[in-house]
Design an enzyme around this catalytic site. Structure first.
Site, PDB file in Angstrom:
ATOM      1  N   TRP A  39       0.804  -1.218   0.000  1.00 39.79           N
ATOM      2  CA  TRP A  39       0.000   0.000   0.000  1.00 39.79           C
ATOM      3  C   TRP A  39       0.837   1.268   0.000  1.00 39.79           C
ATOM      4  O   TRP A  39       0.527   2.240  -0.697  1.00 39.79           O
ATOM      5  CB  TRP A  39      -1.028  -0.009   1.129  1.00 39.79           C
ATOM      6  N   ASP A  53      -1.618   6.915   5.923  1.00 40.83           N
ATOM      7  CA  ASP A  53      -2.742   6.087   5.502  1.00 40.83           C
ATOM      8  C   ASP A  53      -3.013   5.126   6.669  1.00 40.83           C
ATOM      9  O   ASP A  53      -2.205   4.253   6.964  1.00 40.83           O
ATOM     10  CB  ASP A  53      -2.346   5.310   4.237  1.00 40.83           C
ATOM     11  N   LYS A  92     -12.879  -0.884   5.883  1.00 37.76           N
ATOM     12  CA  LYS A  92     -12.071  -1.867   6.596  1.00 37.76           C
ATOM     13  C   LYS A  92     -12.532  -1.981   8.045  1.00 37.76           C
ATOM     14  O   LYS A  92     -12.557  -3.068   8.594  1.00 37.76           O
ATOM     15  CB  LYS A  92     -10.583  -1.493   6.562  1.00 37.76           C
TER      16      LYS A  92
HETATM   17  C1  LIG Z   1      -7.654  -1.211   1.354  1.00 35.75           C
HETATM   18  C2  LIG Z   1      -6.580  -0.224   1.499  1.00 35.75           C
HETATM   19  C3  LIG Z   1      -6.455   0.860   0.621  1.00 35.75           C
HETATM   20  C4  LIG Z   1      -7.341   1.050  -0.590  1.00 35.75           C
HETATM   21  O1  LIG Z   1      -8.642   1.386  -0.232  1.00 35.75           O
HETATM   22  P1  LIG Z   1      -9.718   1.674  -1.398  1.00 35.75           P
HETATM   23  O2  LIG Z   1     -10.951   2.001  -0.630  1.00 35.75           O
HETATM   24  O3  LIG Z   1      -9.838   0.413  -2.208  1.00 35.75           O
HETATM   25  O4  LIG Z   1      -9.218   2.822  -2.196  1.00 35.75           O
HETATM   26  C5  LIG Z   1      -5.435   1.767   0.842  1.00 35.75           C
HETATM   27  N1  LIG Z   1      -4.595   1.631   1.882  1.00 35.75           N
HETATM   28  C6  LIG Z   1      -4.689   0.598   2.745  1.00 35.75           C
HETATM   29  C7  LIG Z   1      -3.734   0.506   3.884  1.00 35.75           C
HETATM   30  C8  LIG Z   1      -5.682  -0.358   2.582  1.00 35.75           C
HETATM   31  O5  LIG Z   1      -5.779  -1.382   3.443  1.00 35.75           O
END
Ligand SMILES: *Cc1c(COP(=O)(O)O)cnc(C)c1O
Length: 363
Positions: free
Chosen positions: A102, A172, A196
């Protein structure tokens, strides 16, 4: 009703209590005579929903008054690029710490919009840990330093936020959002996709220091312009109203259940049980440095792809689903979210012990 044990990394399982609330309120939200799906975003009912969600999130993470909360569309992946457009003003670069899939993607997207330096990378070691802070090459003049607090695909997690001096931290936090406390006052910008750990897809939550917005670029697209979005409270265009509503229900549920400290304790306890089973059997092998193993996404291997297939097939027959690793990594991945019931974790632990014992007996 027969619900599976759902270990998906996202969209991930939701508390049954929250799903019931959504069902009960689906046709008529609080006597308004309409579904949340049907509300104009300017009406008092939706404004109350969004305000309550913001208030509860502020309380859960103790977000200081210096920071704004924005509910935007796009997903974290879109914001990899959007945040760079906003914060990488001409003449300023950013530092990226790459610890897995990521953060690698975040850096690649940002690079399309400005000067990106890789301050540290664990790519050569196959993303099994986090390079020691002393080895990072940070530029004191960087616009920000970006990291991914929890690498969802590789199962690598920062234990604590690193010190980046006067350079603002941009993180993030998608996959470990609200699974443990985080010192928001130390961050310039935190962002997370909601699906998530905070409801359903379609919503990106941003927590941004107001001062960071003052220096932001003036973008050609108003919808992507953080300063303009903050100025209109995230309503430059239609916000993801139903996703904000679901996130609000999740925040309220977390507050009713002990808040972030209670979920952090559960994450520590449950991941420790799982790693003990992984480390306790020669059949399972977790490649990640124990100091940086994720408490949310636990990745491990079996001796062969064939055995991994067998493990996944048998698990599914026991009602244990979505345990396959990220397609870029392979192997097995267990995702434990705040909403994952203890009963699912116990069922998985029993299955893993039994699977290992039967393999040993057959050998
Ligand atoms: C799932 C995830 C993303 C991407 O999320 P989207 O909603 O598909 O854009 C980005 N960063 C991390 C750490 C993730 O787990």
């Amino acid at each position: 009703m027969n619900r599976i044990h759902n270990f998906s990394s996202g969209p991930s399982c939701l508390p049954e209590e929250v799903l019931q609330e959504i069902r009960e309120e689906m046709l008529d939200w609080h006597g308004s005579g309409m579904s949340v799906l049907e509300m104009p975003f300017s009406c008092p009912e939706y404004r109350a929903i969004a305000a309550a969600a913001e208030r509860d999130l502020r309380a859960l993470l103790e977000v200081p008054a210096s920071h704004r909360i924005l509910f935007l569309q796009g997903g974290a992946y879109a914001h990899f690029g959007i945040l760079a457009m906003n914060l990488l003003t001409p003449g300023r670069g950013a530092d990226y710490v790459v610890t897995g899939l990521w953060s690698e993607r975040a850096a690649a997207e940002a690079r399309r919009h400005g000067a990106v330096r890789i301050a540290a990378s664990a790519a050569r070691e196959g993303y099994r840990g986090i390079p020691p802070r002393e080895s990072w090459q940070l530029d004191p003049a960087a616009a920000y330093c970006h990291l991914t607090t929890n690498e969802t695909a590789h199962g690598v997690q920062f234990r604590e936020l690193p010190n980046t001096g006067t350079v603002p931290l941009v993180a993030d936090v998608t996959s470990d959002f609200l699974t443990r406390p985080i010192d928001v006052s130390r961050c310039g910008l935190l962002y997370a996709s909601a699906q998530k750990n905070a409801g359903c897809a379609g919503l990106t939550i941003l927590i941004v220091r107001e001062a960071m917005l003052r220096d932001a670029a003036d973008l050609a697209s108003s919808v992507f312009d953080y300063r303009r979005q903050a100025g209109s409270n995230g309503c430059v265009n239609t916000p993801p109203t139903f996703s904000v509503y679901c996130a609000g229900l999740m925040f309220a549920w977390m507050r009713r259940n002990g808040g972030v400290p209670a979920f952090a304790q559960a994450a520590a306890r449950r991941s420790a049980c799982l790693y003990a089973v992984i480390d306790g059997s020669p059949l399972y092998r977790c490649p990640v440095d124990p100091a940086h193993r994720s408490q949310v996404n636990l990745c491990f291997r079996l001796p062969s792809g064939e055995l991994e297939r067998e493990f996944l097939d048998e698990a599914a027959r026991h009602g244990l689903h979505h345990l396959e690793g990220h397609s870029a990594v392979g192997g097995i991945r267990v995702s434990l979210h705040n909403a994952t019931p203890d009963s699912s974790v116990e069922a998985l632990l029993a299955f893993m012990r039994d699977f290992a014992a039967r393999r040993r007996a057959a050998a």
